[in-house]
Write an enzyme that holds these catalytic residues in place. Structure first.
Site, mmCIF file in Angstrom:
data_model
loop_
_atom_site.group_PDB
_atom_site.id
_atom_site.type_symbol
_atom_site.label_atom_id
_atom_site.label_comp_id
_atom_site.label_asym_id
_atom_site.label_seq_id
_atom_site.Cartn_x
_atom_site.Cartn_y
_atom_site.Cartn_z
ATOM 1 N N GLU A 93 0.816 -1.219 0.000
ATOM 2 C CA GLU A 93 0.000 0.000 0.000
ATOM 3 C C GLU A 93 0.851 1.271 0.000
ATOM 4 O O GLU A 93 0.531 2.228 -0.703
ATOM 5 C CB GLU A 93 -0.904 -0.004 1.232
ATOM 6 N N ASP A 94 1.935 1.291 0.793
ATOM 7 C CA ASP A 94 2.649 2.539 1.032
ATOM 8 C C ASP A 94 3.995 2.667 0.311
ATOM 9 O O ASP A 94 4.663 3.690 0.447
ATOM 10 C CB ASP A 94 2.897 2.701 2.546
#
Length: 723
Positions: A93-94
């Site tokens: 996600e990051d």
């Protein structure tokens, strides 16, 4: 896999990172072998490199968060794949790392777990509520594939709650509310009591900081007196068990603040009247000893009647087992006592994480894991029936707060339902088809209304009719998520079928004189219109007409350009063939609550977007407003032989005398008419008003009832009401 070497990292926190990883690995050494520990260590360094340069709101390096999450899971001894997924859970996600890269480096199983935990960020939603609901839907679906996904998610939420102080106040409250509404109940549903208690305590502190502080101070002040009582109780119970040769661990337990707050709020109690702030827990070696100890403590102190619960014979939904009783303790203070075995105690605290050993699909796992998988399967069924993610989340929330009731089938099987569940919930708990076709119920061999709440120990029998179907009114009283989602799913399908039939009738009516059946329409014109309006097929077009989303005369003109529709001909000549209303239509033909039309009344129909045709009396005050859109009005007429009961509202002004209410009710009963609702009010001490809703077959029966009521000397005025 070759050993990982420390990556070149910033000197100001490199030493701290090494210490944290070493600390984690020292915990793992208690139950994992060296190669598995090394795999987790490599995942830690991979995560550190992926999150390089990223910081949390507190200012510390971001990688400290996934390592802390992994430490939480390591304390309950999760397998090394779960721990690797935990330390990598934010990487997809990051960072720029892909699922494929994780699979290549750490294996497909770890990559799937990481992907299951990752949030859904690429899809655009119309609202924050919808986005949140879709994230939860994805999480539950991932849980169903692999239950370890939710373990990582819960540990992630716990560490976020521990460090929530760095967030702005508004965000703190939002996250705390979400934790109390969803994550803490999920922990409880999975039997992870230690995790639930910490999530609830932190959520309470951040959502209501002032209430938390005031309650904490109050509990601290009352602790002295209660501790003395608990000390006396512990000593006396321990000595009694020693006299009988029972080996047991006796410990006092303090109820956590969120539990106290909820009880005070739900029952409107002051703190001094919450007697289970402190409880006694007795842990023994076997089930037989549990029941023996129960007898011993009841011999020491009198039990409070109606407060004994046997969760050993009938475990809770999450697998929790214990004997619960409430005793009149020293000085008459009620004290709750819980009696369980050591295995039950471990299960009560850790739930699905107890003695964690990940099982293959064919293996059973511990009782909490089995029950968790059954629950997840039920969530999958609900997800398939739910219309959208918000509806699914609503159903899940209902399912997360069970206060169980245990009832029996006629064969003696136990059915577990939430508190307040009705006979309809029971029917759907057996099978969706039983729920869809139920028409009546017997409780302990007596017929009861379907909306009757069930109580512990009752025997329930459902009466079904193959031709019956769910009633939309059931949605107002069912409490189980399965019943609600099944009813909605059935009604949606039913509404579409009825909408297609009604749309066909309306379109054929508009084309009357040009075609006798829609099958005679030129196929190329039909397909061209379907394509032009961008619908999936002609049935969808008919459904839109039946639901009032499209106007039949306008579509008739487009199907046969140049033809004069019946609507236009009727408007020009003042004549037309009305649509026949049988009175038994379902979800796409309804009757206006404003005027309560009856068979025999002159009626008119109005096409309402999403509801189909709403039938009104032609004298209804709303007709004047609706006539601003004449194209949405259709001529309707009652069909011959209409059957069924129809509600009608009456207003009676009566002399305010003793017994007038009974006199009116008796007169209505003599007319073979059912009273649905009744309200009374006093105007001036001399005249009173009675508002009635009756169920009648037609205007003839209504006229008979009204004639009988007008004959009563107590009735001063009688009118049929319209809102």
């Amino acid at each position: 896999m070759t050993p990982a070497s420390p990556l070149p990292i910033e000197p100001d926190w490199s030493e701290d990172l090494v210490l944290r990883i070493d600390d984690l690995c020292s915990v793992l050494a208690a139950y994992l072998d060296a190669s598995q520990i090394e795999a987790v260590r490599q995942a830690c360094w991979f995560s550190a490199e992926a999150h390089r340069g990223q910081s949390r709101k507190s200012g510390e390096p971001y990688v400290f968060h996934p390592i802390a999450v992994t430490r939480i899971l390591a304390e309950v001894r999760f397998d090394h794949e779960t721990l690797m997924a935990a330390v990598l859970h934010d990487v997809i996600e990051d960072t720029k790392i892909s699922k494929e890269q994780i699979a290549e480096r750490f294996g497909t199983e770890v990559a799937e777990l990481v992907d299951g935990v990752s949030k859904l960020t690429q899809i655009q939603f119309s609202s924050k509520v919808e986005a949140q609901a879709e994230n939860f839907r994805k999480m539950f679906l991932a849980m169903a594939k692999d239950i370890r996904v939710i373990m990582v998610k819960l540990a992630d939420r716990l560490h976020n709650m521990r460090t929530l102080g760095a967030m702005p106040p508004q965000k703190r409250r939002r996250i705390a509310r979400e934790t109390l509404d969803i994550y803490a109940p999920i922990s409880g549903r999975l039997g992870m009591n230690h995790l639930r208690l910490e999530l609830e305590s932190l959520g309470f502190a951040y959502l209501y900081p002032l209430r938390h502080r005031v309650l904490a101070d109050a509990v601290r002040k009352m602790r002295g007196n209660r501790r003395e009582i608990m000390g006396q109780l512990e000593t006396r119970v321990r000595n009694r068990l020693l006299e009988e040769g029972v080996k047991a661990r006796v410990v006092g337990r303090e109820k956590h603040l969120w539990g106290i707050y909820k009880k005070m709020k739900a029952k409107r109690l002051p703190l001094k009247e919450v007697y289970d702030v402190y409880a006694l827990r007795i842990i023994v070696d076997s089930v037989d000893t549990c029941y023996r100890v129960l007898g011993l403590v009841h011999g020491l102190y009198k039990p409070l009647m109606g407060k004994f619960k046997d969760y050993i014979a009938i475990p809770k939904a999450n697998g929790y087992q214990s004997l619960h009783t409430v005793l009149f303790g020293p000085h008459g203070v009620p004290i709750e006592v819980q009696i369980r075995t050591y295995d039950m105690h471990v299960m009560a605290e850790a739930g699905v994480a107890a003695h964690w050993l990940y099982k293959s699909p064919g293996a059973q796992g511990n009782p909490a894991q089995v029950r968790a998988r059954e629950w997840l399967q039920k969530l999958l069924d609900m997800q398939r029936r739910a219309g959208n993610s918000v509806e699914f989340l609503e159903s899940v929330k209902m399912d997360l707060f069970p206060d169980e009731v245990y009832v029996f089938t006629p064969r003696g099987e136990i059915i577990e339902l939430p508190r307040g569940a009705t006979a309809v919930d029971f029917a759907y708990a057996i099978h969706s088809d039983v729920g869809n076709t139920c028409v009546a119920a017997k409780v302990d061999r007596r017929l009861v209304p379907l909306r009757t709440p069930l109580e512990n120990g009752q025997t329930v029998e459902v009466i079904i009719t193959p031709t019956a179907r769910p009633n939309p009114a059931w949605l107002s009283f069912v409490v189980t998520a399965k019943a609600r989602s099944s009813i909605r799913h059935y009604l949606k399908n039913l509404q579409r079928e009825e909408a297609i039939l009604l749309g066909k009738r309306l379109l054929e009516k508009s084309l009357l004189g040009y075609v006798s059946s829609l099958s005679e329409l030129p196929p190329e014109r039909v397909q061209a219109l379907v394509k032009e309006l961008n619908v999936a097929g002609f049935d969808d077009l008919l459904a839109d007409i039946g639901l009032g989303l499209r106007v039949a005369p306008l579509l008739a003109k487009r199907l046969l350009p140049g033809a004069e529709t019946v609507h236009e001909a009727a408007a020009r000549s003042g004549t037309g063939q009305p649509l026949l209303i049988r009175g038994t239509e379902g979800t796409v033909v309804s009757f206006g609550r404003c005027c309560r039309p009856l068979p025999g009344d002159a009626i008119i129909g109005y096409l309402t977007a999403g509801r189909g045709v709403v039938i009104h009396r032609d004298t209804c005050r709303n007709v004047a407003d609706y006539k601003k859109n004449p194209e949405k009005w259709i001529e309707v007429e009652w069909a011959h032989g209409v059957s069924g009961d129809f509600p009608v509202d009456l207003r009676l002004d009566v002399s305010n005398k003793r017994g007038v209410f009974a006199t009116v009710a008796a007169a209505i009963a003599e007319s073979d008419t059912n009273i649905e609702t009744i309200q009374t009010s006093e105007r001036d001490g001399v005249v009173g008003t009675i508002l009635l809703t009756l169920n009648v077959r037609d205007r003839t029966q209504l006229a008979r009832v009204m004639k009988r009521l007008r004959q009563l000397p107590e009735v001063l005025r009688l009118t049929r009401r319209s809102s």
